[in-house]
Write a protein that holds these residues in place. Structure first.
Motif, PDB file in Angstrom:
ATOM      1  N   PRO A  94       4.908 -81.060   8.828  1.00  0.00           N
ATOM      2  CA  PRO A  94       3.639 -80.747   8.153  1.00  0.00           C
ATOM      3  C   PRO A  94       2.460 -81.260   8.973  1.00  0.00           C
ATOM      4  CG  PRO A  94       5.224 -81.699   6.621  1.00  0.00           C
ATOM      5  CD  PRO A  94       5.810 -81.849   7.986  1.00  0.00           C
ATOM      6  N   ASN A  95       1.374 -80.473   9.001  1.00  0.00           N
ATOM      7  CA  ASN A  95       0.261 -80.843   9.875  1.00  0.00           C
ATOM      8  C   ASN A  95      -0.606 -81.961   9.310  1.00  0.00           C
ATOM      9  OD1 ASN A  95      -1.028 -79.481   7.850  1.00  0.00           O
ATOM     10  ND2 ASN A  95      -1.746 -77.784   9.122  1.00  0.00           N
ATOM     11  N   TRP A  96      -0.265 -82.461   8.101  1.00  0.00           N
ATOM     12  CA  TRP A  96      -1.031 -83.585   7.567  1.00  0.00           C
ATOM     13  C   TRP A  96      -0.368 -84.934   7.862  1.00  0.00           C
ATOM     14  CZ3 TRP A  96       1.338 -79.939   4.368  1.00  0.00           C
ATOM     15  CH2 TRP A  96       2.496 -80.370   3.701  1.00  0.00           C
ATOM     16  N   LEU A  97       0.812 -84.912   8.468  1.00  0.00           N
ATOM     17  CA  LEU A  97       1.481 -86.165   8.785  1.00  0.00           C
ATOM     18  C   LEU A  97       0.800 -86.859   9.962  1.00  0.00           C
ATOM     19  CD1 LEU A  97       5.303 -85.400   8.477  1.00  0.00           C
ATOM     20  CD2 LEU A  97       3.842 -86.643   6.888  1.00  0.00           C
ATOM     21  N   LEU A  98       0.712 -88.184   9.893  1.00  0.00           N
ATOM     22  CA  LEU A  98       0.116 -88.979  10.966  1.00  0.00           C
ATOM     23  C   LEU A  98       1.216 -89.678  11.758  1.00  0.00           C
ATOM     24  CD1 LEU A  98      -2.857 -90.579   9.014  1.00  0.00           C
ATOM     25  CD2 LEU A  98      -2.966 -88.725  10.672  1.00  0.00           C
ATOM     26  N   PRO A  99       0.928 -90.103  12.995  1.00  0.00           N
ATOM     27  CA  PRO A  99       1.926 -90.845  13.773  1.00  0.00           C
ATOM     28  C   PRO A  99       2.322 -92.139  13.072  1.00  0.00           C
ATOM     29  CG  PRO A  99       0.093 -90.136  15.158  1.00  0.00           C
ATOM     30  CD  PRO A  99      -0.306 -89.864  13.747  1.00  0.00           C
ATOM     31  N   GLU A 100       3.488 -92.659  13.438  1.00  0.00           N
ATOM     32  CA  GLU A 100       3.961 -93.900  12.827  1.00  0.00           C
ATOM     33  C   GLU A 100       2.977 -95.033  13.090  1.00  0.00           C
ATOM     34  OE1 GLU A 100       8.252 -94.882  13.105  1.00  0.00           O
ATOM     35  OE2 GLU A 100       8.349 -93.094  14.364  1.00  0.00           O
ATOM     36  N   HIS A 101       2.784 -95.857  12.059  1.00  0.00           N
ATOM     37  CA  HIS A 101       1.887 -97.014  12.106  1.00  0.00           C
ATOM     38  C   HIS A 101       0.428 -96.616  12.343  1.00  0.00           C
ATOM     39  CE1 HIS A 101       5.187 -99.936  12.006  1.00  0.00           C
ATOM     40  NE2 HIS A 101       5.838 -99.095  12.793  1.00  0.00           N
ATOM     41  N   ILE A 102       0.091 -95.378  11.978  1.00  0.00           N
ATOM     42  CA  ILE A 102      -1.299 -94.904  11.960  1.00  0.00           C
ATOM     43  C   ILE A 102      -1.563 -94.379  10.557  1.00  0.00           C
ATOM     44  CG2 ILE A 102      -2.944 -93.215  12.871  1.00  0.00           C
ATOM     45  CD1 ILE A 102      -2.312 -95.262  14.935  1.00  0.00           C
ATOM     46  N   ALA A 103      -2.671 -94.787   9.943  1.00  0.00           N
ATOM     47  CA  ALA A 103      -2.895 -94.407   8.549  1.00  0.00           C
ATOM     48  C   ALA A 103      -4.379 -94.195   8.272  1.00  0.00           C
ATOM     49  CB  ALA A 103      -2.351 -95.480   7.611  1.00  0.00           C
ATOM     50  N   ASP A 104      -4.658 -93.287   7.325  1.00  0.00           N
ATOM     51  CA  ASP A 104      -6.017 -93.139   6.815  1.00  0.00           C
ATOM     52  C   ASP A 104      -6.364 -94.351   5.960  1.00  0.00           C
ATOM     53  OD1 ASP A 104      -6.625 -90.440   7.769  1.00  0.00           O
ATOM     54  OD2 ASP A 104      -5.059 -89.790   6.374  1.00  0.00           O
TER      55      ASP A 104
END
Length: 386
Positions: A2-12
């Motif tokens: 899914p294009n809303w997933l962020l890289p690991e240990h990166i968060a909004d």
């Protein structure tokens, strides 16, 4: 994927958390200014050679690298702001007097630096340049403790160490000095069996001193034990005296501990080092120390000491911020309404105008009052919503 997933240990960072972080940032920077620190804003990326100058191997491994499409040279996304601020002091400001600088901004790491930590810390810190005396180290330590107290942390542990101890020991044995990098890793991990193997061919007194370092941790009484078991060398005596003075200056503000094998930051630190811990986090919330030689690579060696911390990690420990009391106002262009709203906002009130056909949903605000017309229909007044 899914294009809303962020890289690991990166968060909004969502509204309530973002407000906690931003309020902390503003409070700390305002407090730094009261001590005389000037704010600087280094760039997010630089040429790799500049970012790596004076930094240790750890920093290089944590740095994202990319090619500049304009120059074709290798760029790095900063993993730490300390060397950038040292560059500003040494190369751009070029002052002869004592200089106090502070900063706040995001850094990026290739890997998380600890358990459950982000790869995009929001680093805030302060540095003093131009004074080699212990007074600067004491001020930086005081400022770091004051910053945690301002955030509401009163149960703080201060861990002190000093790179001068290990360097004085290594200077006495060429074989040990040659293995400095390996010894650093073994001491940092408190790997006594590994140390026993590594030091097998060293001079007996040097081997005994290195094997003693992992056990030299605890309260300030450790300093007395260190004087008894470590070689009587000027460098060791000076380091232990500095640690004693810094420990004494923190009594009553934090629980003080000594750990002569805690060498994180050893590769570019040059004197006393400290780490601050609070309940609820396994990692240090702040680290600092002296690093007199970093500016030398920028053409001007200056005594330097400072500290930094990650506001995002610190904010995770704070309670959820209370919702801000606010005022609900209808949508409209009537001059009297706009004038009243402007007057309330100038007084510091949050006024949220309801857009036609929509209700307001906010995590951050609680509308406990409403702006309404009085019975005459000519004056705007505040009505308590309970």
């Amino acid at each position: 994927m899914p294009n809303w997933l962020l890289p690991e240990h990166i968060a909004d960072v969502l509204p309530s958390e973002a407000r906690k972080i931003e309020e902390l940032r503003r409070q700390m920077l305002d407090n730094f200014r009261l001590y005389g620190y000037e704010l600087v804003m280094p760039p997010l990326l630089e040429y790799v050679e500049s970012l790596m100058t004076g930094a240790g191997q750890d920093t290089e491994l944590r740095t994202f690298k990319l090619v500049d499409q304009i120059s074709g040279r290798m760029l790095g996304l900063r993993a730490d702001m300390t060397t950038q601020v040292a560059r500003i002091d040494a190369h751009l400001l070029n002052r002869n007097s004592v200089t106090r600088l502070c900063y706040a901004g995001s850094v990026l790491h290739t890997r998380p630096s600890g358990l459950h930590t982000t790869r995009e810390p929001l680093q805030i810190g302060a540095e003093i340049y131009g004074h080699a005396g212990l007074e600067a180290d004491a001020e930086i330590q005081e400022l770091a403790l004051a910053s945690l107290a301002m955030a509401g942390f009163t149960d703080v542990r201060l861990d002190l160490s000093h790179v001068g101890v290990l360097r004085a020991i290594l200077a006495e044995d060429p074989a040990a000095a040659k293995d400095e990098a390996a010894l650093y890793l073994l001491l940092r991990a408190k790997d006594v069996p590994g140390l026993e193997t590594q030091t097998a061919g060293y001079a007996p007194a040097i081997r005994a001193a290195l094997l003693a370092l992992p056990s030299l941790y605890g309260d300030v009484e450790v300093l007395k034990r260190a004087r008894d078991v470590l070689p009587d060398l000027p460098g060791i005596a000076k380091a232990l005296a500095e640690l004693a003075a810094l420990a004494a200056s923190a009594i009553g503000r934090a629980d003080v501990a000594i750990d002569l094998a805690d060498l994180r930051g050893y590769q570019y630190e040059s004197g006393a080092m400290f780490a601050l811990y609070v309940p609820g986090l396994p990692n240090a919330v702040a680290r600092g120390g002296r690093y007199d030689h970093v500016g030398e690579a920028f053409g001007r060696a200056r005594p330097a000491t400072g500290f930094s911390m990650d506001l995002r990690e610190l904010a995770r420990l704070l309670p959820t911020a209370e919702r801000k009391h606010s005022i609900r106002a209808p949508w409209g262009n009537a001059p009297e309404l706009k004038e009243k709203i402007a007057e309330l906002r100038k007084a510091g009130e949050v006024v949220i105008q309801s857009l036609p056909g929509h209700s307001n949903e906010q995590d951050e605000f609680e509308c406990d009052r409403a702006l309404v017309l009085d019975d005459s229909g000519s004056n705007w007044i505040l009505k308590n919503l309970g």
